[in-house]
Design a protein around this motif. Structure first.
Motif, PDB file in Angstrom:
ATOM      1  N   GLN B  15       0.833  -1.202   0.000  1.00  0.00           N
ATOM      2  CA  GLN B  15       0.000   0.000   0.000  1.00  0.00           C
ATOM      3  C   GLN B  15       0.869   1.255   0.000  1.00  0.00           C
ATOM      4  N   THR B  55      -6.296  -0.446   7.807  1.00  0.00           N
ATOM      5  CA  THR B  55      -5.823  -1.618   7.068  1.00  0.00           C
ATOM      6  C   THR B  55      -4.871  -2.433   7.946  1.00  0.00           C
ATOM      7  N   SER B  58      -6.742  -4.573  10.185  1.00  0.00           N
ATOM      8  CA  SER B  58      -7.330  -5.734   9.526  1.00  0.00           C
ATOM      9  C   SER B  58      -6.277  -6.810   9.247  1.00  0.00           C
ATOM     10  N   TYR B  59      -5.044  -6.390   8.971  1.00  0.00           N
ATOM     11  CA  TYR B  59      -3.952  -7.377   8.839  1.00  0.00           C
ATOM     12  C   TYR B  59      -3.735  -8.123  10.159  1.00  0.00           C
ATOM     13  N   THR B 139     -12.881  -4.948  11.783  1.00  0.00           N
ATOM     14  CA  THR B 139     -12.877  -4.261  10.494  1.00  0.00           C
ATOM     15  C   THR B 139     -13.983  -4.771   9.579  1.00  0.00           C
TER      16      THR B 139
END
Lengths: 284, 233
Positions: B15, B55, B58-59, B139
């Motif tokens: 990202q 993000t 969520s990882y 998430t």
């Protein structure tokens, strides 16, 4: 006073459909304890409670003398944990994981880590997602051993490994407790592994502690009696832990002292004890 | 805590590359085009950077990192703080990137600083709203709420820009007009050439806004910590 690495008193934790009921046991420093129980018996729950990942409903848990609800970072430095899976981010490589851990643990030891990595034959340039289950477990174990921990907590850590690697790792644990300050708690359903290395054994079934004592005392205390189905009823009821009948005869786990002279008894092993104790619970 | 941030940066590596590429492209378009569009492009990369901590959470969820991470010498408070800090670091990086591109193309830096500072404040507000929701619901469940929170200000900005365009008489500078609409505090600049004094007034308003957003972020952090303390893994 004995210095306990792990000290649980009347610990209770309730879930829907499962309850860890009034669990107490202690592990003196310098010893290895095996936590034996069937899948779902409560082994992982106990370990998560100890580490403060989940919260107990009541009771008292001390790890290295500290309340497990509020383990300080200094205490956590001294604990190495291996779970039944590895929880490392899948896209990371070994070097990157080491960099992360070296920035988390003050006592991270690169030399020791490098030694385990080469001993276990783990590849440097492969992402964790391409590791086999065995490789992931080895990596977790290497990480737990590379920051000068005094207490190792292993939850089913050897279950995905082949007998050769399991033996290697058990030897590492035996080596680890040569330092009398170090202790190990290892949960497993592979009773032969535990029989090999443990000083203490705790049997758990359906959220309750069945017994917790020195392994040798437990093994001495119980015997397996083999006889016919009629004879089995002559065994003293209150001393008999469990009975199994099949069409050829019957087997019972009973206290060694209570075995009548005319019965054939053989020493019990941990697996037999696990089978009979779990069975007893199921009969109720 | 440093280790946790390093872990997140490793996780977000793809990202981040994308983020730099988009950032550069958008900034170039913005500067070259020299219109109000430039501001919203910078806005996009900054908002993108505010999204990255989510993000990262969520990882962590996917790898079940928290269960493992909490056995390490990192407290629950530090675990949460790392995500907020990551947001601040990435926002600052986005701002620096914008400045660099702005300088490179000789853009009007006063305007640039104003826009970037305000957008940083908006980023902090985003994180302040989103992180507690994400910690509370995960998430997966929080996704729709996140979408709404992200889209709403964009729609407002677009509506503001539209309104500005309609009220433009030839030669009026649009950026100031947009800023007025976005910061809310000085919303009533209508089609008049902005004076230097007005810009400094605007700047003060923006600084106050960003400072307030930092305070709100701190409150949000305390809320997230109290949510995270009660979590079991």
């Amino acid at each position: 006073m004995v210095d306990f690495a792990i000290d649980l008193k009347n610990v209770t934790k309730k879930y829907d459909g499962f309850m860890l009921n009034n669990v107490s046991f202690t592990l003196p420093r310098g010893c290895i304890m095996g936590l034996i129980g069937a899948n779902g018996a409560g082994k992982s729950t106990i370990i998560k409670l100890m580490l403060g990942i989940i919260k107990k409903d009541s009771g008292d848990i001390k790890l290295l003398g500290c309340d497990s609800d509020k383990l300080s970072n200094e205490v956590k430095e001294r604990i190495g944990v291996v779970f039944d899976e590895s929880f490392f981010p899948e896209n990371m490589k070994l070097r990157e994981i080491e960099r992360v851990l070296a920035n988390i643990y003050k006592n991270w030891d690169e030399t020791v880590f490098a030694r385990y990595i080469s001993e276990f034959g783990l590849p440097q340039n492969v992402a964790i997602k391409d590791f086999s289950r065995g490789m992931k477990m080895k990596l977790s174990i290497a990480c737990a051993l590379s920051h000068n921990a005094e207490l190792l907590v292993l939850d089913e850590a050897t279950s995905g490994l082949d007998p050769i690697v399991r033996n290697e790792i058990l030897d590492i644990f035996l080596d680890f407790i040569q330092d009398e300050n170090n202790s190990v708690l290892i949960s497993s359903h592979i009773t032969s592994d535990l029989e090999k290395v443990c000083d203490y054994v705790t049997f758990i079934d359906n959220g309750k502690i069945i017994m917790s004592d020195e392994k040798d005392l437990i093994l001495e205390k119980y015997a397996v009696v083999k006889c016919s189905q009629d004879e089995i009823d002559k065994l003293p009821c209150e001393k008999t832990i469990g009975i199994r009948k099949n069409k050829f005869g019957a087997e019972a786990l009973t206290e060694t002292k209570a075995v009548p002279a005319d019965f054939i008894a053989e020493p019990a092993d941990l697996e037999k004890i696990m089978l009979f104790t779990a069975k007893k619970e199921n009969r109720k | 805590m440093k280790g946790l941030i390093i872990k997140d940066l490793y996780n977000l590596r793809k990202q981040l590359v994308l983020y730099i590429i988009i950032g550069v492209i958008y900034s170039v378009i913005g500067v070259v085009a020299k219109d109000s569009g430039g501001s919203s492009f910078i806005g996009l990369i900054l908002i993108f950077s505010a999204m990255l901590p989510i993000t990262a959470v969520s990882y962590d969820e996917r790898a079940k990192w928290d269960k493992y991470g909490l056995t390490m010498p990192v407290s629950r408070r530090e675990t949460v703080a790392a995500k907020y800090l990551l947001g601040v670091i990435l926002t600052a990086a986005g701002a620096l990137l914008s400045f660099a591109v702005g300088l490179l193309f000789g853009a009007d830096m006063t305007e640039y600083v104003a826009v970037v500072t305000m957008l940083a404040g908006i980023c902090f507000l985003y994180l302040s709203v989103l992180l507690p929701i994400v910690y509370k619901m995960g998430t997966e469940k929080a996704r729709f709420i996140m979408l709404a929170v992200i889209l709403l200000p964009f729609l407002l900005i677009m509506a503001g820009a539209l309104y500005a365009k309609n009220s433009v008489i030839g030669g009026t500078k649009i950026p100031e007009n947009m800023l007025g609409n976005m910061s809310g505090a000085t919303a009533e600049i209508s089609g008049v050439q902005a004076e230097a004094g007005m810009i400094s007034e605007l700047m003060a308003g923006i600084l106050i806004f960003t400072a307030v957003s930092l305070v709100i972020m701190y409150i949000s952090y305390r809320i997230s910590v109290s949510i995270y303390r009660r979590k079991e893994f």
